[in-house]
Design a protein around this motif. Structure first.
Motif, PDB file in Angstrom:
ATOM      1  N   ARG A 118       0.856  -1.097   0.000  1.00 15.40           N
ATOM      2  CA  ARG A 118       0.004  -0.034  -0.138  1.00 15.40           C
ATOM      3  C   ARG A 118       0.902   1.366  -0.022  1.00 15.40           C
ATOM      4  O   ARG A 118       2.115   1.098   0.090  1.00 15.40           O
ATOM      5  CB  ARG A 118      -0.844  -0.030   1.332  1.00 15.40           C
ATOM      6  CG  ARG A 118      -1.735  -1.223   1.391  1.00 15.40           C
ATOM      7  CD  ARG A 118      -3.076  -1.084   0.425  1.00 15.40           C
ATOM      8  NE  ARG A 118      -3.918  -2.420   0.786  1.00 15.40           N
ATOM      9  CZ  ARG A 118      -4.888  -2.546   0.507  1.00 15.40           C
ATOM     10  NH1 ARG A 118      -5.784  -1.295  -0.003  1.00 15.40           N
ATOM     11  NH2 ARG A 118      -5.565  -3.529   0.559  1.00 15.40           N
ATOM     12  N   LEU A 119       0.201   2.431   0.071  1.00 12.58           N
ATOM     13  CA  LEU A 119       0.913   3.495   0.111  1.00 12.58           C
ATOM     14  C   LEU A 119       1.575   3.657   1.467  1.00 12.58           C
ATOM     15  O   LEU A 119       0.984   3.168   2.462  1.00 12.58           O
ATOM     16  CB  LEU A 119      -0.006   4.891  -0.058  1.00 12.58           C
ATOM     17  CG  LEU A 119      -0.419   5.060  -1.481  1.00 12.58           C
ATOM     18  CD1 LEU A 119      -1.541   6.074  -1.599  1.00 12.58           C
ATOM     19  CD2 LEU A 119       0.582   5.351  -2.331  1.00 12.58           C
TER      20      LEU A 119
ATOM     21  N   GLY B 103      -2.822  16.754 -18.052  1.00 11.40           N
ATOM     22  CA  GLY B 103      -0.920  16.821 -17.527  1.00 11.40           C
ATOM     23  C   GLY B 103      -1.165  16.975 -15.930  1.00 11.40           C
ATOM     24  O   GLY B 103      -0.394  16.215 -15.268  1.00 11.40           O
ATOM     25  N   GLU B 104      -2.289  17.596 -15.466  1.00 11.11           N
ATOM     26  CA  GLU B 104      -2.005  17.438 -13.979  1.00 11.11           C
ATOM     27  C   GLU B 104      -2.389  16.397 -13.033  1.00 11.11           C
ATOM     28  O   GLU B 104      -1.639  16.036 -12.306  1.00 11.11           O
ATOM     29  CB  GLU B 104      -3.416  18.842 -13.481  1.00 11.11           C
ATOM     30  CG  GLU B 104      -3.397  18.888 -12.038  1.00 11.11           C
ATOM     31  CD  GLU B 104      -4.420  19.587 -11.573  1.00 11.11           C
ATOM     32  OE1 GLU B 104      -4.944  19.869 -10.334  1.00 11.11           O
ATOM     33  OE2 GLU B 104      -5.207  20.509 -12.519  1.00 11.11           O
ATOM     34  N   THR B 105      -3.423  15.707 -13.672  1.00  6.63           N
ATOM     35  CA  THR B 105      -3.617  14.302 -13.354  1.00  6.63           C
ATOM     36  C   THR B 105      -2.359  13.318 -13.493  1.00  6.63           C
ATOM     37  O   THR B 105      -2.088  12.646 -12.504  1.00  6.63           O
ATOM     38  CB  THR B 105      -4.882  13.636 -13.869  1.00  6.63           C
ATOM     39  OG1 THR B 105      -6.114  14.527 -13.573  1.00  6.63           O
ATOM     40  CG2 THR B 105      -5.161  12.414 -13.187  1.00  6.63           C
ATOM     41  N   ALA B 106      -1.832  13.298 -14.541  1.00  8.22           N
ATOM     42  CA  ALA B 106      -0.433  12.412 -15.022  1.00  8.22           C
ATOM     43  C   ALA B 106       0.556  12.784 -14.032  1.00  8.22           C
ATOM     44  O   ALA B 106       1.270  11.829 -13.480  1.00  8.22           O
ATOM     45  CB  ALA B 106      -0.178  12.853 -16.359  1.00  8.22           C
ATOM     46  N   GLU B 107       0.781  13.994 -13.576  1.00  4.61           N
ATOM     47  CA  GLU B 107       1.840  14.410 -12.793  1.00  4.61           C
ATOM     48  C   GLU B 107       1.424  13.950 -11.406  1.00  4.61           C
ATOM     49  O   GLU B 107       2.364  13.347 -10.861  1.00  4.61           O
ATOM     50  CB  GLU B 107       2.109  15.972 -12.799  1.00  4.61           C
ATOM     51  CG  GLU B 107       2.613  16.389 -13.964  1.00  4.61           C
ATOM     52  CD  GLU B 107       4.089  16.119 -14.318  1.00  4.61           C
ATOM     53  OE1 GLU B 107       4.839  15.476 -13.359  1.00  4.61           O
ATOM     54  OE2 GLU B 107       4.813  16.638 -15.447  1.00  4.61           O
ATOM     55  N   LEU B 108       0.169  13.922 -10.928  1.00  2.00           N
ATOM     56  CA  LEU B 108      -0.071  13.326  -9.788  1.00  2.00           C
ATOM     57  C   LEU B 108       0.231  12.067  -9.522  1.00  2.00           C
ATOM     58  O   LEU B 108       0.373  11.306  -8.420  1.00  2.00           O
ATOM     59  CB  LEU B 108      -1.741  13.700  -9.585  1.00  2.00           C
ATOM     60  CG  LEU B 108      -2.197  13.409  -8.143  1.00  2.00           C
ATOM     61  CD1 LEU B 108      -1.640  13.976  -6.902  1.00  2.00           C
ATOM     62  CD2 LEU B 108      -3.963  13.577  -8.185  1.00  2.00           C
TER      63      LEU B 108
ATOM     64  N   ARG C  18       3.579  11.043  -9.177  1.00  2.00           N
ATOM     65  CA  ARG C  18       4.043  11.529  -7.675  1.00  2.00           C
ATOM     66  C   ARG C  18       3.615  10.465  -6.778  1.00  2.00           C
ATOM     67  O   ARG C  18       4.350  10.053  -5.752  1.00  2.00           O
ATOM     68  CB  ARG C  18       3.533  12.980  -7.023  1.00  2.00           C
ATOM     69  CG  ARG C  18       4.584  13.885  -7.757  1.00  2.00           C
ATOM     70  CD  ARG C  18       4.080  15.155  -7.297  1.00  2.00           C
ATOM     71  NE  ARG C  18       2.634  15.523  -7.216  1.00  2.00           N
ATOM     72  CZ  ARG C  18       2.029  16.413  -8.141  1.00  2.00           C
ATOM     73  NH1 ARG C  18       2.763  16.826  -9.301  1.00  2.00           N
ATOM     74  NH2 ARG C  18       0.780  16.705  -8.226  1.00  2.00           N
ATOM     75  N   ALA C  19       2.192   9.925  -6.842  1.00  2.00           N
ATOM     76  CA  ALA C  19       1.850   8.668  -6.194  1.00  2.00           C
ATOM     77  C   ALA C  19       2.632   7.653  -6.393  1.00  2.00           C
ATOM     78  O   ALA C  19       2.819   6.892  -5.360  1.00  2.00           O
ATOM     79  CB  ALA C  19       0.450   8.502  -6.708  1.00  2.00           C
ATOM     80  N   PHE C  20       2.822   7.422  -7.317  1.00  2.00           N
ATOM     81  CA  PHE C  20       3.935   5.863  -7.643  1.00  2.00           C
ATOM     82  C   PHE C  20       5.180   6.164  -7.055  1.00  2.00           C
ATOM     83  O   PHE C  20       5.704   5.162  -6.385  1.00  2.00           O
ATOM     84  CB  PHE C  20       4.228   5.908  -9.280  1.00  2.00           C
ATOM     85  CG  PHE C  20       5.166   4.937  -9.542  1.00  2.00           C
ATOM     86  CD1 PHE C  20       4.921   3.379  -9.494  1.00  2.00           C
ATOM     87  CD2 PHE C  20       6.353   5.282  -9.847  1.00  2.00           C
ATOM     88  CE1 PHE C  20       5.879   2.420  -9.734  1.00  2.00           C
ATOM     89  CE2 PHE C  20       7.548   4.178 -10.041  1.00  2.00           C
ATOM     90  CZ  PHE C  20       7.062   2.886  -9.904  1.00  2.00           C
TER      91      PHE C  20
ATOM     92  N   GLU D  94      -3.997   0.965  -5.829  1.00  2.00           N
ATOM     93  CA  GLU D  94      -3.463   2.248  -5.397  1.00  2.00           C
ATOM     94  C   GLU D  94      -3.696   3.043  -6.486  1.00  2.00           C
ATOM     95  O   GLU D  94      -4.235   4.451  -6.475  1.00  2.00           O
ATOM     96  CB  GLU D  94      -2.101   2.146  -4.797  1.00  2.00           C
ATOM     97  CG  GLU D  94      -2.098   1.233  -3.575  1.00  2.00           C
ATOM     98  CD  GLU D  94      -1.847  -0.083  -3.662  1.00  2.00           C
ATOM     99  OE1 GLU D  94      -1.849  -0.767  -2.579  1.00  2.00           O
ATOM    100  OE2 GLU D  94      -1.723  -0.711  -4.712  1.00  2.00           O
ATOM    101  N   CYS D  95      -3.158   2.778  -7.601  1.00  2.00           N
ATOM    102  CA  CYS D  95      -3.252   3.551  -8.824  1.00  2.00           C
ATOM    103  C   CYS D  95      -4.886   3.970  -9.282  1.00  2.00           C
ATOM    104  O   CYS D  95      -5.276   5.018  -9.568  1.00  2.00           O
ATOM    105  CB  CYS D  95      -2.691   3.138 -10.191  1.00  2.00           C
ATOM    106  SG  CYS D  95      -2.869   4.189 -11.659  1.00  2.00           S
ATOM    107  N   ALA D  96      -5.864   2.770  -9.035  1.00  2.19           N
ATOM    108  CA  ALA D  96      -6.866   2.896  -9.499  1.00  2.19           C
ATOM    109  C   ALA D  96      -7.788   3.798  -8.589  1.00  2.19           C
ATOM    110  O   ALA D  96      -8.797   4.585  -8.805  1.00  2.19           O
ATOM    111  CB  ALA D  96      -7.781   1.674  -9.288  1.00  2.19           C
ATOM    112  N   GLN D  97      -7.243   4.029  -7.021  1.00  2.00           N
ATOM    113  CA  GLN D  97      -7.894   5.121  -6.184  1.00  2.00           C
ATOM    114  C   GLN D  97      -7.618   6.397  -6.776  1.00  2.00           C
ATOM    115  O   GLN D  97      -8.413   7.550  -6.583  1.00  2.00           O
ATOM    116  CB  GLN D  97      -7.393   4.637  -4.745  1.00  2.00           C
ATOM    117  CG  GLN D  97      -7.955   5.248  -3.716  1.00  2.00           C
ATOM    118  CD  GLN D  97      -9.585   5.055  -3.528  1.00  2.00           C
ATOM    119  OE1 GLN D  97     -10.029   3.940  -3.544  1.00  2.00           O
ATOM    120  NE2 GLN D  97     -10.457   6.257  -4.096  1.00  2.00           N
TER     121      GLN D  97
END
Length: 346
Positions: free
Chosen positions: A8-9, A53-58, A61-63, A291-294
């Motif tokens: 998990r994160l 682009g904003e979501t892709a960068e987010l 960062r989550a990864f 995690e990515c799906a969330q």
């Protein structure tokens, strides 16, 4: 070897340890080896068109938050531009991309023919929702994103009762100069929608549309920018970006067309010549993870897993009249409609 990603994160590390303890020891060992190899590489490059682009960068960062030491270089463009860039990389034998995420599903069979995709089966592929299973090529590419192409409108300028109710309503002369679209030569999802409209109504649909002097951008997200600015009042846009925009207080609303919403599938794969093959595989598996799906659901994207519900604001797909095309129809149709579009809207 198995490349399972189960942690998990960092904020839920205890739960992650419990989940990992349930995995076979060999799987845990292989995961640790992949993570270690990815950290040695330290980075990966992601060509992505599926999200803004904003979501892709987010997402990048989550990864990295989940896998410290592995950064994501996000190269966000429209689908056709991303594919052209990738094909030039391949032609010049100058690999840059590790993971390719497109909005035109027909790109993937073409890359398969060029032997450009790595043979890799992410463990998380087994958790795809039933609606998305069989839409990729096992061992090479998998659907990790979907959205609906919808009618959108500016709520300051258009009342709900006056909004277009179906796709032909966008041809009404009252929208002349006020209707916005992306371009199929740039956006894969716009290309798919254009093929579907031609299938439903013939090319005369677009000849009539041209008489309405539409504003045509490039990305499928460009109409949202035009509507937010008040330069247009209605048009074509992706469900996820429209809902995300509305959640920030912008005057944006969606309309489910009575003649059907266009279901668009976005696949991803690891490149055979990836400069960072281990980091690429780790990231590809993460793209199919819970995690990515969330992260995607939190940003109004449609999850491709059943264990993560979509965010409030969109109807379940089971309640929507859907328009679908086969990969073959898309592969044959998109190049054709790009040429027709250029002739009609030049």
């Amino acid at each position: 070897m198995s490349k399972s990603i189960t942690r998990r994160l960092a904020t839920s590390g205890v739960a992650a340890l419990g989940a990992a303890a349930l995995l076979p020891r060999a799987v845990r060992a292989d995961t640790a080896a992949l993570e270690a190899a990815a950290r040695q590489e330290g980075t990966l490059t992601w060509y992505v068109a599926q999200v803004d682009g904003e979501t892709a960068e987010l997402m990048g960062r989550a990864f990295t938050a989940q896998y410290p030491g592995v950064k994501v270089a996000v190269i966000r463009t429209t689908g056709q531009v991303a594919y052209e860039r990738l094909t030039q990389d391949l032609k010049n034998n100058a690999p840059q991309c590790d993971v390719f995420s497109t909005t035109d599903i027909s790109h993937m069979p073409a890359l398969m023919q060029k032997k450009a995709l790595a043979n890799y089966t992410p463990d998380n592929a087994a958790a795809l929702a039933s609606a998305f299973k069989g839409l990729g090529q096992d061992g090479y590419w998998y659907p990790n994103h979907s959205t609906l192409m919808m009618i959108i409108y500016n709520t300051k300028n258009v009342l709900p009762e006056d909004a277009p109710k179906n796709w032909p309503d966008l041809l009404d002369p009252k929208w002349k100069g006020k209707v916005a679209f992306g371009h199929p030569a740039f956006s894969g999802y716009v290309g798919v929608w254009t093929v579907q409209m031609r299938k439903l109504y013939g090319w005369s649909y677009f000849e009539k549309l041209a008489k309405n002097n539409p504003r045509i951008g490039r990305s499928g997200n460009d109409p949202i920018t035009l509507l937010n600015a008040g330069e247009c009042v209605t048009g074509l846009g992706p469900l996820a970006t429209a809902l995300l925009t509305a959640s920030k207080g912008n005057p944006m609303a969606i309309q489910y067309p009575t003649d059907g919403s266009m279901l668009c599938i976005g696949p991803s794969g690891v490149l055979a010549n990836a400069p960072h093959p281990n980091a690429g595989r780790l990231f590809m598996n993460w793209l199919l993870s819970r995690e990515c799906a969330q992260v995607m659901a939190d940003n109004f994207q449609t999850p491709v897993r059943d264990d993560v519900p979509a965010k409030a604001g969109a109807k379940p797909l089971s309640e929507v009249k859907l328009l679908r095309l086969t990969t073959e129809e898309i592969g044959k149709g998109v190049p054709e409609v790009i040429e027709q579009w250029r002739d009609t809207f030049s």
